[in-house]
Write an enzyme that holds these catalytic residues in place. Structure first.
Site, PDB file in Angstrom:
ATOM      1  N   LYS A  49     -13.165  -0.128  16.062  1.00 42.76           N
ATOM      2  CA  LYS A  49     -11.828  -0.756  16.164  1.00 42.76           C
ATOM      3  C   LYS A  49     -11.305  -0.685  17.597  1.00 42.76           C
ATOM      4  CE  LYS A  49     -10.415  -0.562  11.442  1.00 42.76           C
ATOM      5  NZ  LYS A  49      -9.969   0.224  10.326  1.00 42.76           N
ATOM      6  N   ASP A  76      -4.129  -6.563   5.253  1.00 45.63           N
ATOM      7  CA  ASP A  76      -5.088  -7.435   5.946  1.00 45.63           C
ATOM      8  C   ASP A  76      -5.013  -8.868   5.424  1.00 45.63           C
ATOM      9  OD1 ASP A  76      -6.175  -5.554   7.718  1.00 45.63           O
ATOM     10  OD2 ASP A  76      -7.390  -4.678   6.117  1.00 45.63           O
ATOM     11  N   LYS A  92       9.519 -16.713 -10.489  1.00 44.69           N
ATOM     12  CA  LYS A  92       8.700 -15.628 -11.023  1.00 44.69           C
ATOM     13  C   LYS A  92       7.522 -16.212 -11.825  1.00 44.69           C
ATOM     14  CE  LYS A  92       8.865 -11.752 -14.140  1.00 44.69           C
ATOM     15  NZ  LYS A  92       9.506 -11.228 -15.330  1.00 44.69           N
ATOM     16  N   PRO A 110      -2.529 -12.163  10.424  1.00 43.95           N
ATOM     17  CA  PRO A 110      -2.815 -11.970  11.853  1.00 43.95           C
ATOM     18  C   PRO A 110      -2.985 -10.481  12.133  1.00 43.95           C
ATOM     19  CG  PRO A 110      -0.493 -12.506  11.498  1.00 43.95           C
ATOM     20  CD  PRO A 110      -1.169 -12.675  10.181  1.00 43.95           C
ATOM     21  N   ASP A 111      -3.844 -10.158  13.084  1.00 45.28           N
ATOM     22  CA  ASP A 111      -4.000  -8.754  13.471  1.00 45.28           C
ATOM     23  C   ASP A 111      -2.976  -8.467  14.569  1.00 45.28           C
ATOM     24  OD1 ASP A 111      -4.869  -6.290  14.704  1.00 45.28           O
ATOM     25  OD2 ASP A 111      -6.663  -6.505  13.458  1.00 45.28           O
ATOM     26  N   ILE A 112      -1.974  -7.673  14.214  1.00 41.08           N
ATOM     27  CA  ILE A 112      -0.834  -7.460  15.126  1.00 41.08           C
ATOM     28  C   ILE A 112      -1.288  -6.756  16.400  1.00 41.08           C
ATOM     29  CG2 ILE A 112       1.398  -6.284  15.373  1.00 41.08           C
ATOM     30  CD1 ILE A 112       1.584  -6.603  12.229  1.00 41.08           C
ATOM     31  N   PHE A 153      -4.248   3.119  14.957  1.00 41.82           N
ATOM     32  CA  PHE A 153      -4.726   4.102  13.977  1.00 41.82           C
ATOM     33  C   PHE A 153      -5.914   3.470  13.261  1.00 41.82           C
ATOM     34  CE2 PHE A 153      -2.050   7.869  13.192  1.00 41.82           C
ATOM     35  CZ  PHE A 153      -1.058   7.656  14.127  1.00 41.82           C
ATOM     36  N   ASN A 178       0.849  -1.193   0.000  1.00 41.84           N
ATOM     37  CA  ASN A 178       0.000   0.000   0.000  1.00 41.84           C
ATOM     38  C   ASN A 178       0.886   1.244   0.000  1.00 41.84           C
ATOM     39  OD1 ASN A 178       0.547   0.837   2.855  1.00 41.84           O
ATOM     40  ND2 ASN A 178      -0.310  -1.212   3.209  1.00 41.84           N
TER      41      ASN A 178
HETATM   42  O1  PMT Z   1       2.815   6.086   6.590  1.00 40.67           O
HETATM   43  P1  PMT Z   1       2.206   7.397   6.160  1.00 40.67           P
HETATM   44  O2  PMT Z   1       2.339   7.626   4.693  1.00 40.67           O
HETATM   45  O3  PMT Z   1       2.717   8.550   6.970  1.00 40.67           O
HETATM   46  O4  PMT Z   1       0.631   7.310   6.427  1.00 40.67           O
HETATM   47  C1  PMT Z   1       0.153   7.221   7.719  1.00 40.67           C
HETATM   48  C2  PMT Z   1      -0.984   6.220   7.821  1.00 40.67           C
HETATM   49  C3  PMT Z   1      -2.182   6.751   7.069  1.00 40.67           C
HETATM   50  C4  PMT Z   1      -0.573   4.866   7.243  1.00 40.67           C
HETATM   51  C5  PMT Z   1      -1.295   6.059   9.351  1.00 40.67           C
HETATM   52  O5  PMT Z   1      -1.584   7.307   9.882  1.00 40.67           O
HETATM   53  C6  PMT Z   1      -2.438   5.100   9.584  1.00 40.67           C
HETATM   54  O6  PMT Z   1      -3.602   5.497   9.577  1.00 40.67           O
HETATM   55  N1  PMT Z   1      -2.082   3.813   9.828  1.00 40.67           N
HETATM   56  C7  PMT Z   1      -3.036   2.705   9.967  1.00 40.67           C
HETATM   57  C8  PMT Z   1      -3.452   2.286   8.601  1.00 40.67           C
HETATM   58  C9  PMT Z   1      -4.355   1.116   8.591  1.00 40.67           C
HETATM   59  O7  PMT Z   1      -4.083   0.196   7.910  1.00 40.67           O
HETATM   60  O8  PMT Z   1      -5.382   1.167   9.408  1.00 40.67           O
HETATM   61  P2  PMT Z   1      -6.408  -0.085   9.613  1.00 40.67           P
HETATM   62  O9  PMT Z   1      -7.683   0.601   9.847  1.00 40.67           O
HETATM   63  O10 PMT Z   1      -6.361  -1.084   8.541  1.00 40.67           O
HETATM   64  O11 PMT Z   1      -5.879  -0.779  10.921  1.00 40.67           O
HETATM   65  C10 PMT Z   1      -6.261  -0.369  12.236  1.00 40.67           C
HETATM   66  C11 PMT Z   1      -5.143  -0.590  13.214  1.00 40.67           C
HETATM   67  O12 PMT Z   1      -4.821  -1.975  13.284  1.00 40.67           O
HETATM   68  C12 PMT Z   1      -3.863   0.117  12.856  1.00 40.67           C
HETATM   69  O13 PMT Z   1      -3.260   0.560  14.054  1.00 40.67           O
HETATM   70  C13 PMT Z   1      -3.016  -0.961  12.187  1.00 40.67           C
HETATM   71  O14 PMT Z   1      -1.617  -0.738  12.356  1.00 40.67           O
HETATM   72  C14 PMT Z   1      -3.467  -2.200  12.961  1.00 40.67           C
HETATM   73  N2  PMT Z   1      -3.429  -3.453  12.192  1.00 40.67           N
HETATM   74  C15 PMT Z   1      -4.170  -3.629  11.072  1.00 40.67           C
HETATM   75  C16 PMT Z   1      -4.159  -4.833  10.437  1.00 40.67           C
HETATM   76  C17 PMT Z   1      -3.360  -5.872  10.935  1.00 40.67           C
HETATM   77  N3  PMT Z   1      -3.294  -7.046  10.338  1.00 40.67           N
HETATM   78  N4  PMT Z   1      -2.607  -5.668  12.032  1.00 40.67           N
HETATM   79  C18 PMT Z   1      -2.641  -4.480  12.658  1.00 40.67           C
HETATM   80  O15 PMT Z   1      -1.941  -4.310  13.679  1.00 40.67           O
END
Ligand code: PMT
Length: 398
Positions: A338, A279, A289, A306-308, A324, A210
């Protein structure tokens, strides 16, 4: 994490034989990750060369108040604002006299008048000059003006005399400077931050990822380090330099990020998930390849990663958990869900539908969602926003 890491230290050097020790002082400050700028008086330049100090500090040396070229780079008022601390070492009797009477007849005295930062002097002079009632009067005046005086030490002097007036050793001066810098709100805390994207391999040359640049997570790491924390930054592949004083662990995939997070989080006080974790990942990763075939459509089967952050939130004891939420619609509602679903303490809601904030931009604008309500943080640079977020997190955990 040293208290001086990332701090802006301005070293003033005036004209005394102890000026040679300022080279070692510069090196010591750089060694603990401080940003150093040197101001050298004309008399100071008789004892040590600007080139030496430039090489050691990594910055041009400032020498003149009325130098248009230098003012173009960082003007004297900017320099006065830049400093977190001004240390003048060595400080001669003449400099003490000029500073105590409020003179601004060279760059260094002008900076001392123009700054809000603490000022410290490490006097160095002949013992008779130090004992002279006029120097002692100037010393009293400086102390009453809030100037910090480190030393001088006593002993054999370069001129052959013995007595008070020796400049303290650079290590002593650095320690005294560290004591002057207020402890940050996260001093003694361990912070783990995930940042950047993950890459989920399809074959040896292709991956799913991404647009995360890592800027938000890196700004948070820098702000947390500045607040005194020991910071571990678990980072996906990005093109950013590691902030000073921060320990960076490089990873590629979500699984690698989870493994590194589990190790680091076991001793953490705060965990911040700023990474944009994929995800899903491909079920199969080809050894070779993947070749273009005759088919017009190709299907890739994905499986959930896995969701970290949710995994770390189940640890016992668990760190203070900050996630975030990057959303393009219903931002607050999704962030709140969330918060509950992943068992977090705070979620920083990020509206990524706007191209000039969120992913890969220099600015951001967020709403912090917690059990007690919401706090909107208006648009600002990611660095400024990170400082506010870290201050808020520190307030919550303290
Ligand atoms: O890196 P930049 O270009 O500065 O951009 C910043 C950002 C937009 C990436 C950042 O501010 C941000 O919003 N990061 C979270 C992006 C995201 O994927 O959000 P999410 O809604 O999918 O996930 C929610 C939370 O779960 C996040 O804290 C994420 O790190 C965490 N997560 C998600 C999926 C996963 N498998 N494991 C996780 O830990």
């Amino acid at each position: 994490m040293h208290r001086l890491t990332n701090r802006h230290i301005l070293i003033g050097i005036t004209g005394g034989i102890a000026a040679y020790k300022a080279a070692e002082l510069t090196r010591l400050f750089k060694g603990v990750g401080a940003e150093v700028r040197v101001v050298l008086t004309d008399a100071g330049a008789e004892f040590i060369t600007p080139l030496t100090l430039q090489a050691l500090s990594g910055n041009p040396v400032h020498q003149s108040l009325l130098d248009p070229e230098a003012e173009q780079g960082m003007g004297h008022i900017e320099l006065a604002r830049w400093a977190d601390l001004i240390i003048v070492a060595p400080a001669t009797a003449d400099f003490m006299a000029r500073l105590s009477s409020g003179m601004a007849n060279d760059l260094l005295t002008t900076l001392c008048l123009a700054t809000d930062a603490p000022i410290a002097l490490a006097p160095a002079m002949n013992q008779a000059m130090w004992r002279d009632p006029r120097t002692q009067q100037n010393l009293e005046a400086l102390l009453s003006q809030g100037v910090n005086i480190f030393g001088p030490g006593s002993g054999e002097q370069a001129c052959g005399d013995t007595g008070p007036g020796r400049m303290l050793e650079p290590t002593q001066i650095m320690q005294a400077c560290a004591n002057l810098i207020a402890a940050g709100p996260l001093e003694g805390k361990r912070v783990v931050i995930t940042a950047g994207p993950t890459r989920e391999a399809l074959d040896p040359v292709r991956f799913i990822s991404n647009h995360s640049s890592g800027k938000m997570g890196y700004a948070l790491a820098e702000a947390a380090a500045k607040a005194g924390a020991a910071v571990t930054l678990i980072s996906g592949p990005v093109a950013l330099a590691t902030p000073k004083g921060v320990q960076r662990v490089g990873v590629e995939s979500a699984q690698e990020m989870l493994d590194a997070s589990l190790i680091a989080a076991s001793a953490a006080d705060i965990f911040i998930g700023a990474a944009a974790v994929a995800d899903y990942r491909p079920v199969m990763v080809a050894d070779q390849k993947i070749k273009k075939g005759a088919e017009e459509v190709m299907e890739i089967l994905l499986t959930k990663n896995p969701d970290i952050i949710a995994t770390i939130a189940t640890l016992e004891p668990r760190p203070f958990m900050v996630g975030f939420a990057a959303e393009t619609e219903n931002v607050i509602a999704y962030a709140r869900s969330k918060l509950e679903r992943k068992g977090l303490d705070l979620v920083i809601a990020n509206d990524v539908s706007q191209s000039d904030i969120g992913f890969n931009s220099d600015d951001n604008e967020v709403v912090v969602v917690g059990a007690g309500g919401e706090i909107a943080m208006p648009r600002a640079s990611k660095a400024a926003l990170a400082e506010n977020l870290i201050a808020l997190i520190a307030e919550q955990i303290n």
